[in-house]
Design a protein around this motif. Structure first.
Motif, PDB file in Angstrom:
ATOM      1  N   MET A   3       0.836  -1.192   0.000  1.00  0.00           N
ATOM      2  CA  MET A   3       0.000   0.000   0.000  1.00  0.00           C
ATOM      3  C   MET A   3       0.875   1.248   0.000  1.00  0.00           C
ATOM      4  O   MET A   3       1.735   1.416   0.859  1.00  0.00           O
ATOM      5  N   GLN A   4       0.671   2.118  -0.983  1.00  0.00           N
ATOM      6  CA  GLN A   4       1.360   3.395  -0.998  1.00  0.00           C
ATOM      7  C   GLN A   4       0.552   4.405  -0.200  1.00  0.00           C
ATOM      8  O   GLN A   4      -0.676   4.407  -0.256  1.00  0.00           O
ATOM      9  N   VAL A   5       1.239   5.249   0.541  1.00  0.00           N
ATOM     10  CA  VAL A   5       0.561   6.218   1.399  1.00  0.00           C
ATOM     11  C   VAL A   5       1.044   7.617   1.033  1.00  0.00           C
ATOM     12  O   VAL A   5       2.220   7.933   1.203  1.00  0.00           O
ATOM     13  N   PRO A   6       0.156   8.478   0.534  1.00  0.00           N
ATOM     14  CA  PRO A   6       0.555   9.843   0.186  1.00  0.00           C
ATOM     15  C   PRO A   6       0.772  10.687   1.425  1.00  0.00           C
ATOM     16  O   PRO A   6       0.234  10.378   2.502  1.00  0.00           O
ATOM     17  N   PHE A   7       1.537  11.751   1.281  1.00  0.00           N
ATOM     18  CA  PHE A   7       1.755  12.648   2.409  1.00  0.00           C
ATOM     19  C   PHE A   7       0.479  13.413   2.751  1.00  0.00           C
ATOM     20  O   PHE A   7       0.129  13.590   3.913  1.00  0.00           O
ATOM     21  N   VAL A   8      -0.229  13.856   1.718  1.00  0.00           N
ATOM     22  CA  VAL A   8      -1.507  14.555   1.868  1.00  0.00           C
ATOM     23  C   VAL A   8      -2.451  14.050   0.801  1.00  0.00           C
ATOM     24  O   VAL A   8      -2.056  13.820  -0.339  1.00  0.00           O
ATOM     25  N   ASP A   9      -3.732  13.862   1.167  1.00  0.00           N
ATOM     26  CA  ASP A   9      -4.762  13.452   0.217  1.00  0.00           C
ATOM     27  C   ASP A   9      -6.008  14.272   0.516  1.00  0.00           C
ATOM     28  O   ASP A   9      -6.616  14.148   1.580  1.00  0.00           O
ATOM     29  N   PHE A  10      -6.389  15.142  -0.411  1.00  0.00           N
ATOM     30  CA  PHE A  10      -7.520  16.037  -0.197  1.00  0.00           C
ATOM     31  C   PHE A  10      -8.871  15.410  -0.558  1.00  0.00           C
ATOM     32  O   PHE A  10      -9.917  15.992  -0.270  1.00  0.00           O
ATOM     33  N   SER A  11      -8.867  14.250  -1.190  1.00  0.00           N
ATOM     34  CA  SER A  11     -10.109  13.708  -1.734  1.00  0.00           C
ATOM     35  C   SER A  11     -11.147  13.437  -0.657  1.00  0.00           C
ATOM     36  O   SER A  11     -12.348  13.673  -0.864  1.00  0.00           O
ATOM     37  N   TRP A  12     -10.721  12.946   0.512  1.00  0.00           N
ATOM     38  CA  TRP A  12     -11.654  12.623   1.598  1.00  0.00           C
ATOM     39  C   TRP A  12     -12.394  13.875   2.048  1.00  0.00           C
ATOM     40  O   TRP A  12     -13.574  13.810   2.418  1.00  0.00           O
ATOM     41  N   GLN A  13     -11.715  15.038   2.018  1.00  0.00           N
ATOM     42  CA  GLN A  13     -12.336  16.285   2.414  1.00  0.00           C
ATOM     43  C   GLN A  13     -13.215  16.872   1.315  1.00  0.00           C
ATOM     44  O   GLN A  13     -14.329  17.324   1.568  1.00  0.00           O
ATOM     45  N   HIS A  14     -12.694  16.893   0.098  1.00  0.00           N
ATOM     46  CA  HIS A  14     -13.319  17.684  -0.954  1.00  0.00           C
ATOM     47  C   HIS A  14     -14.474  16.986  -1.669  1.00  0.00           C
ATOM     48  O   HIS A  14     -15.455  17.648  -2.038  1.00  0.00           O
ATOM     49  N   GLU A  15     -14.373  15.686  -1.862  1.00  0.00           N
ATOM     50  CA  GLU A  15     -15.393  15.013  -2.660  1.00  0.00           C
ATOM     51  C   GLU A  15     -16.807  15.155  -2.083  1.00  0.00           C
ATOM     52  O   GLU A  15     -17.748  15.451  -2.827  1.00  0.00           O
ATOM     53  N   PRO A  16     -17.020  15.009  -0.756  1.00  0.00           N
ATOM     54  CA  PRO A  16     -18.390  15.118  -0.233  1.00  0.00           C
ATOM     55  C   PRO A  16     -18.976  16.523  -0.331  1.00  0.00           C
ATOM     56  O   PRO A  16     -20.203  16.676  -0.285  1.00  0.00           O
TER      57      PRO A  16
END
Length: 378
Positions: A3-16
């Motif tokens: 599993m690759q883990v990004p430093f920051v991922d905005f999708s969880w915040q922005h998509e909803p």
């Protein structure tokens, strides 16, 4: 599969909330009030209220928030301002732009925050203020700040660029001093889709001064009563931030919970010289960043560990690799290697691990297990 883990991922915040953001942007476009419009005033009031402060004044970026906030406090040439040496360079730039002199103080190696026990040594007749930097999302102790600034008759200014709605000892970040500066850079806990900042204060006169400074020094249109600049929070950014603000406490809680998972999972790695910073703020620590120390007891240096993690799909950062007093542009301030040993040591040890709302427990475990595997040479 690893599993690759990004430093920051905005999708969880922005998509909803993407449809709300789109609608808010469309409303600004329809009104056409792109500069200091209705949405800016609404967001200024909302963010100030959420932070427990009377007034908010939106500006172009976090650096301007510090510079214009200090200027409104009356800080200028001939004054000295105490600054933690372990901070982002914007704190220093904000002081220098007023014409004042930054005077550095070392940090507490257990928290990376300013060491207020060392601060009295640098107080002089020219010292006018102290900037408390709530680094990585953890507030400096409000009680200790107030005791120190009261004892020495200093203004307290907060650099809360990494501490949106952080809490400690019953106080919210931004509510302690005469004023506070924030950044809304996209990666902040409350971030826009570009640059932005705000000055918070309970002083109506000070707020009005910042409003004047940010808009060419104009007290009214074409009447320039102050030496100002052009630094205004865009209406589009304010609209985006206004949509995101109601979710901020939830996002901060998610960060704090992920940090707790990191803390627990990292405990066995203390035997390998790897330690997280101490959390003195409990649930009020909002973990803009989750930072560990890779000490001299570790089998690998910080840089070698970072490289190995990157090769295994774990993105990391370093905040910050060069202390302010050793930055090339600021050598004229007269500081040298060895002046601030704690900050200099931390600069060689610190490693920021992935941290964002939505970071899963599985991702946290993947990060820590990868560190363990690298350290143990597996």
């Amino acid at each position: 599969m690893i599993m690759q883990v990004p430093f920051v991922d905005f999708s969880w915040q922005h998509e909803p909330i993407q449809s709300e953001i789109d609608q808010a942007i469309a409303q600004v476009v329809q009104r056409g009030d792109f500069i200091l419009g209705q949405t800016v005033a609404q967001f200024e009031q909302a963010f100030a209220q959420a932070s427990g402060v009377e007034y908010g004044v939106g500006v172009g970026c976090g650096t301007d928030a510090i510079a214009l906030g200090l200027q409104a406090c009356g800080i200028g040439p001939g004054d000295e301002v105490i600054v933690p040496v372990n901070t982002f360079i914007a704190t220093v730039i904000g002081v220098l732009r007023t014409g004042a002199k930054p005077v550095f103080v070392d940090c507490d190696p257990a928290t990376a925050l300013i060491d207020l026990e060392q601060a009295p040594r640098v107080v002089t007749a020219q010292t006018k203020a102290l900037i408390a930097v709530h680094l990585y999302g953890q507030m400096v102790s409000p009680q200790q700040l107030r005791e120190f600034t009261t004892a020495h008759g200093l203004l307290l200014f907060e650099d809360a660029a990494q501490a949106h709605l952080a809490q400690r000892e019953g106080h919210r970040a931004g509510s302690l001093g005469v004023a506070a500066g924030y950044s809304f850079y996209p990666s902040k806990n409350l971030g826009g889709f570009g640059d932005g900042g705000i000055v918070l204060t309970n002083d109506q006169t000070l707020a009005q001064k910042v409003r004047c400074y940010r808009n060419y020094g104009a007290s009214q249109k074409y009447v320039h009563t102050e030496l100002g600049t052009n630094s205004r929070l865009d209406s589009l950014q304010a609209a985006i931030l206004e949509v995101k603000l109601p979710h901020l406490q939830e996002w901060n809680l998610a960060r704090n919970q992920a940090a707790g998972q990191y803390d627990e999972a990292l405990k066995p790695l203390a035997d390998y010289g790897i330690f997280p910073f101490r959390n003195d703020g409990g649930p009020g620590h909002i973990y803009h960043l989750y930072v560990i120390r890779v000490t001299s007891e570790s089998p690998l240096t910080r840089d070698n560990l970072q490289k190995a993690l990157g090769e295994r799909g774990i993105q990391t950062g370093i905040h910050y690799p060069i202390p302010c007093h050793l930055q090339p542009a600021y050598q004229y301030l007269g500081y040298h290697t060895g002046d601030f040993p704690h900050a200099e040591t931390l600069a060689q040890e610190i490693l920021s691990l992935p941290m964002f709302p939505g970071l899963s427990e599985a991702q946290v475990q993947q990060v820590v297990e990868t560190i363990k595997s690298v350290i143990q040479g597996d």
